[in-house]
Design an enzyme around this catalytic site. Structure first.
Site, PDB file in Angstrom:
ATOM      1  N   LYS A 174     -19.426  29.870 -28.124  1.00 36.51           N
ATOM      2  CA  LYS A 174     -19.695  29.164 -26.873  1.00 36.51           C
ATOM      3  C   LYS A 174     -18.830  29.679 -25.714  1.00 36.51           C
ATOM      4  O   LYS A 174     -17.655  29.990 -25.861  1.00 36.51           O
ATOM      5  CB  LYS A 174     -19.440  27.654 -27.035  1.00 36.51           C
ATOM      6  CG  LYS A 174     -20.398  26.941 -27.954  1.00 36.51           C
ATOM      7  CD  LYS A 174     -21.815  26.900 -27.426  1.00 36.51           C
ATOM      8  CE  LYS A 174     -21.953  26.020 -26.202  1.00 36.51           C
ATOM      9  NZ  LYS A 174     -21.596  24.626 -26.440  1.00 36.51           N
TER      10      LYS A 174
ATOM     11  N   SER B 245       0.822  -1.214   0.000  1.00 38.61           N
ATOM     12  CA  SER B 245       0.000   0.000   0.000  1.00 38.61           C
ATOM     13  C   SER B 245       0.856   1.265   0.000  1.00 38.61           C
ATOM     14  O   SER B 245       0.324   2.367   0.081  1.00 38.61           O
ATOM     15  CB  SER B 245      -0.918   0.008   1.232  1.00 38.61           C
ATOM     16  OG  SER B 245      -0.153  -0.044   2.423  1.00 38.61           O
TER      17      SER B 245
ATOM     18  N   LYS C  29      -8.153   3.710   2.804  1.00 34.41           N
ATOM     19  CA  LYS C  29      -7.400   4.951   2.601  1.00 34.41           C
ATOM     20  C   LYS C  29      -7.646   5.609   1.253  1.00 34.41           C
ATOM     21  O   LYS C  29      -7.859   6.822   1.175  1.00 34.41           O
ATOM     22  CB  LYS C  29      -5.914   4.688   2.803  1.00 34.41           C
ATOM     23  CG  LYS C  29      -5.583   4.374   4.255  1.00 34.41           C
ATOM     24  CD  LYS C  29      -4.193   3.819   4.418  1.00 34.41           C
ATOM     25  CE  LYS C  29      -4.108   3.051   5.712  1.00 34.41           C
ATOM     26  NZ  LYS C  29      -5.000   1.861   5.755  1.00 34.41           N
TER      27      LYS C  29
ATOM     28  N   ASN D 179      -1.650  -2.946  13.367  1.00 32.20           N
ATOM     29  CA  ASN D 179      -3.089  -2.679  13.409  1.00 32.20           C
ATOM     30  C   ASN D 179      -3.401  -1.386  14.149  1.00 32.20           C
ATOM     31  O   ASN D 179      -4.169  -0.544  13.667  1.00 32.20           O
ATOM     32  CB  ASN D 179      -3.828  -3.848  14.065  1.00 32.20           C
ATOM     33  CG  ASN D 179      -3.773  -5.111  13.230  1.00 32.20           C
ATOM     34  OD1 ASN D 179      -3.255  -5.108  12.113  1.00 32.20           O
ATOM     35  ND2 ASN D 179      -4.299  -6.196  13.768  1.00 32.20           N
TER      36      ASN D 179
ATOM     37  N   THR E 138     -40.207  26.546  -7.558  1.00 32.74           N
ATOM     38  CA  THR E 138     -40.462  25.181  -7.104  1.00 32.74           C
ATOM     39  C   THR E 138     -40.785  24.390  -8.367  1.00 32.74           C
ATOM     40  O   THR E 138     -41.410  24.920  -9.292  1.00 32.74           O
ATOM     41  CB  THR E 138     -41.627  25.072  -6.106  1.00 32.74           C
ATOM     42  OG1 THR E 138     -42.836  25.494  -6.751  1.00 32.74           O
ATOM     43  CG2 THR E 138     -41.389  25.932  -4.876  1.00 32.74           C
ATOM     44  N   HIS E 139     -40.334  23.141  -8.431  1.00 30.16           N
ATOM     45  CA  HIS E 139     -40.510  22.306  -9.632  1.00 30.16           C
ATOM     46  C   HIS E 139     -39.892  22.970 -10.865  1.00 30.16           C
ATOM     47  O   HIS E 139     -40.297  22.690 -11.997  1.00 30.16           O
ATOM     48  CB  HIS E 139     -42.003  22.019  -9.899  1.00 30.16           C
ATOM     49  CG  HIS E 139     -42.742  21.495  -8.713  1.00 30.16           C
ATOM     50  ND1 HIS E 139     -42.710  20.171  -8.336  1.00 30.16           N
ATOM     51  CD2 HIS E 139     -43.529  22.118  -7.797  1.00 30.16           C
ATOM     52  CE1 HIS E 139     -43.448  20.004  -7.262  1.00 30.16           C
ATOM     53  NE2 HIS E 139     -43.952  21.176  -6.894  1.00 30.16           N
TER      54      HIS E 139
ATOM     55  N   GLN F 190      -7.521  -2.291   4.352  1.00 27.23           N
ATOM     56  CA  GLN F 190      -6.531  -1.509   3.612  1.00 27.23           C
ATOM     57  C   GLN F 190      -7.218  -0.666   2.543  1.00 27.23           C
ATOM     58  O   GLN F 190      -6.664   0.332   2.073  1.00 27.23           O
ATOM     59  CB  GLN F 190      -5.499  -2.444   2.967  1.00 27.23           C
ATOM     60  CG  GLN F 190      -4.381  -1.711   2.241  1.00 27.23           C
ATOM     61  CD  GLN F 190      -3.253  -2.633   1.849  1.00 27.23           C
ATOM     62  OE1 GLN F 190      -2.495  -3.116   2.693  1.00 27.23           O
ATOM     63  NE2 GLN F 190      -3.138  -2.916   0.566  1.00 27.23           N
TER      64      GLN F 190
ATOM     65  N   ASN G 159     -18.614  27.982 -21.984  1.00 26.82           N
ATOM     66  CA  ASN G 159     -19.158  26.843 -21.241  1.00 26.82           C
ATOM     67  C   ASN G 159     -18.825  26.902 -19.745  1.00 26.82           C
ATOM     68  O   ASN G 159     -17.687  27.209 -19.375  1.00 26.82           O
ATOM     69  CB  ASN G 159     -18.613  25.533 -21.816  1.00 26.82           C
ATOM     70  CG  ASN G 159     -18.997  25.342 -23.275  1.00 26.82           C
ATOM     71  OD1 ASN G 159     -20.074  25.743 -23.692  1.00 26.82           O
ATOM     72  ND2 ASN G 159     -18.114  24.739 -24.051  1.00 26.82           N
TER      73      ASN G 159
ATOM     74  N   TYR H 237      -9.285  -6.692  13.046  1.00 24.11           N
ATOM     75  CA  TYR H 237      -8.737  -6.191  11.787  1.00 24.11           C
ATOM     76  C   TYR H 237      -8.814  -7.255  10.702  1.00 24.11           C
ATOM     77  O   TYR H 237      -8.633  -8.449  10.941  1.00 24.11           O
ATOM     78  CB  TYR H 237      -7.281  -5.748  11.968  1.00 24.11           C
ATOM     79  CG  TYR H 237      -6.681  -5.175  10.702  1.00 24.11           C
ATOM     80  CD1 TYR H 237      -6.930  -3.857  10.335  1.00 24.11           C
ATOM     81  CD2 TYR H 237      -5.907  -5.961   9.849  1.00 24.11           C
ATOM     82  CE1 TYR H 237      -6.416  -3.321   9.163  1.00 24.11           C
ATOM     83  CE2 TYR H 237      -5.385  -5.449   8.674  1.00 24.11           C
ATOM     84  CZ  TYR H 237      -5.645  -4.127   8.335  1.00 24.11           C
ATOM     85  OH  TYR H 237      -5.138  -3.607   7.166  1.00 24.11           O
TER      86      TYR H 237
ATOM     87  N   SER I 251     -15.471  26.345 -26.978  1.00 23.78           N
ATOM     88  CA  SER I 251     -15.676  25.157 -27.802  1.00 23.78           C
ATOM     89  C   SER I 251     -14.597  25.083 -28.873  1.00 23.78           C
ATOM     90  O   SER I 251     -14.116  26.108 -29.354  1.00 23.78           O
ATOM     91  CB  SER I 251     -17.062  25.224 -28.465  1.00 23.78           C
ATOM     92  OG  SER I 251     -17.160  24.305 -29.523  1.00 23.78           O
TER      93      SER I 251
END
Length: 461
Positions: A282, A22, A324, A109, A154-155, A321, A284, A316, A276
């Site tokens: 454009k 690791s 992380k 551990n 709303t919606h 492992q 973006n 453990y 673009s």
């Protein structure tokens, strides 16, 4: 030769060695590993488990290794699997037998549990600081636009008039919860697993309170099996970061809408937009789109660790492992997204005239029209129905409510008077929404101060 090779008759297969190692990702824990080992060595010396002379030599060796790592003079190797064994191998090579005594009364551990917990604890304040910076920008922008009327939705349908300030402050409120969630996570994780050993503690006369205090923990963890197997703090962090990214993603979606030609409520600064390769017109909103996309990545980190942990018996297991990389990835992603998103909002250009124009359509003052009748004595449900008839009439004639003549208004109720036009003004509608948390200027001013006070209280620490 592996540090754990005593009972094995042959060397680990090269494929297994690479699969098992690791070090390629946990090397970022080097500072936590050495800090924890310094506290452990001092405690061993203080308790007489090793000599004070060995404790001193070990400490000097560890400090020299730390300096060399930070100077870029150390090359880690997969032969030693992880950061813990790499440091121990380096130490033993430099100081001899004293280095072999460092691991007395300790297991990998509890060592890895300590290092990872300390790393998470260190990163949380950095994320909180970025959130506070973002809140400061939102408060500053909100202060500029307290009187700017825009449609609240709303919606994704125009609903009621609000101010742009109130909309920004809604996100500031979300970020406050993100901050306090992270603070809670940091508080809960602040117990020290060191001294839990492999799972059952140790027979040596160690002082777990000494190491906990030295490493700035509130106390040792109270159960040694839990000490080495707990990853709740990592899951809690990933959960908090997932919610945080959800907030950024919702904001991203609105930024993307707002800077489209269909809305044109804002323009992004050229430094925070892209073009673009084929369409020269454009501009973006790639920052917002990437943040929206990376939200799924952080969700995946949370689900990956939840899934890895869900079937593990105590204590453990090597599966752990896998804790992380998702945590490192989520932290890195959030710490990359927050500053660029903050800068994008700080530098945007706002178009109040387009917001006001959008607010003028969609009958977002219909509730206020019903409230007008209610305040004249009509039951709200009746008023609601009357205004529905007026909206239908407006639709037939291509008018807004305030464009109807008084005669037309009176066709549904004699309660309408000349004062209705002031009541239907969007500025009036927004300004009179002065209930706690509303869009009236007095209320947004209070909210801005609350955000500023929240940030200030935490910046003083």
């Amino acid at each position: 030769m592996k540090l754990w090779s005593g009972r094995f008759g042959k060397e680990t297969d090269a494929l297994v060695n690479d699969f098992n190692a690791s070090i390629q990702f946990d090397q970022r824990l080097y500072k936590e590993d050495i800090t924890g080992s310094l506290a452990h060595a001092k405690m061993l010396g203080d308790c007489g488990v090793i000599s004070q002379e060995d404790a001193k030599v070990i400490s000097e060796g560890l400090k020299a290794i730390l300096a060399d790592i930070e100077a870029g003079k150390v090359e880690f190797t997969a032969d030693n699997e992880d950061i813990h064994m790499n440091v121990e191998a380096l130490l033993t090579a430099r100081i001899g037998d004293a280095g072999k005594r460092l691991h007395t009364a300790r297991s990998r551990n509890d060592q890895v549990a300590l290092d990872f917990r300390m790393y998470v604890r260190r990163e949380i304040p950095a994320i909180i600081a970025q959130l506070l910076d973002f809140q400061s920008v939102l408060a500053k922008q909100a202060a500029k636009y307290q009187t700017v009327v825009m449609p609240g939705y709303t919606h994704l349908q125009r609903a009621q008039p609000i101010s742009f300030a109130q909309h920004l402050l809604a996100y500031a409120a979300m970020l406050s919860r993100d901050v306090t969630r992270l603070e809670d996570c940091k508080k809960r994780l602040n117990e020290c697993p060191l001294g839990s050993g492999a799972l059952a503690g140790t027979t040596y006369p160690i002082d777990r309170w000494e190491t906990a205090k030295a490493l700035d923990f509130d106390a040792p963890m109270g159960n040694s099996l839990d000490g080495v197997s707990d990853r709740d703090y990592a899951l809690e962090l990933l959960s908090a970061l997932s919610i945080l990214m959800m907030h950024l993603s919702r904001f991203s979606e609105e930024v993307i809408l707002w800077c489209s030609w269909e809305f044109k409520f804002i323009d992004l600064d050229d430094a925070y937009a892209t073009g673009s390769s084929i369409m020269p017109q454009k501009k973006n909103p790639d920052v917002a789109e990437l943040v929206r996309g990376k939200t799924g990545r952080v969700y995946g980190d949370l689900m990956g660790l939840l899934t890895a942990m869900k079937g593990l018996p105590l204590a453990y297991n090597k599966d752990m492992q896998e804790d992380k990389e998702p945590v490192f990835d989520a932290i890195d992603t959030v710490e990359m997204c927050l500053p660029v998103f903050t800068a994008m909002i700080d530098t945007m250009t706002v178009h109040p005239e387009n917001m006001r124009k959008a607010a003028g359509h969609g009958f977002i003052n219909a509730t206020d029209c019903a409230d007008y009748l209610t305040k004249k004595g009509m039951p709200f449900r009746d008023a609601y129905t009357m205004v529905g008839h007026l909206v239908a009439l407006c639709g037939q004639q291509g008018k807004t409510l305030e464009e109807l003549s008084l005669k037309e208004l009176k066709t549904v109720s004699p309660l309408f008077g000349d004062d209705v036009y002031d009541a239907l003004s969007l500025e009036t509608c927004m300004g009179q929404r002065s209930s706690y948390g509303g869009p009236a200027v007095a209320e947004t001013a209070r909210q801005i101060k609350a955000v500023e006070d929240f940030v200030k209280a935490r910046s003083m620490h």
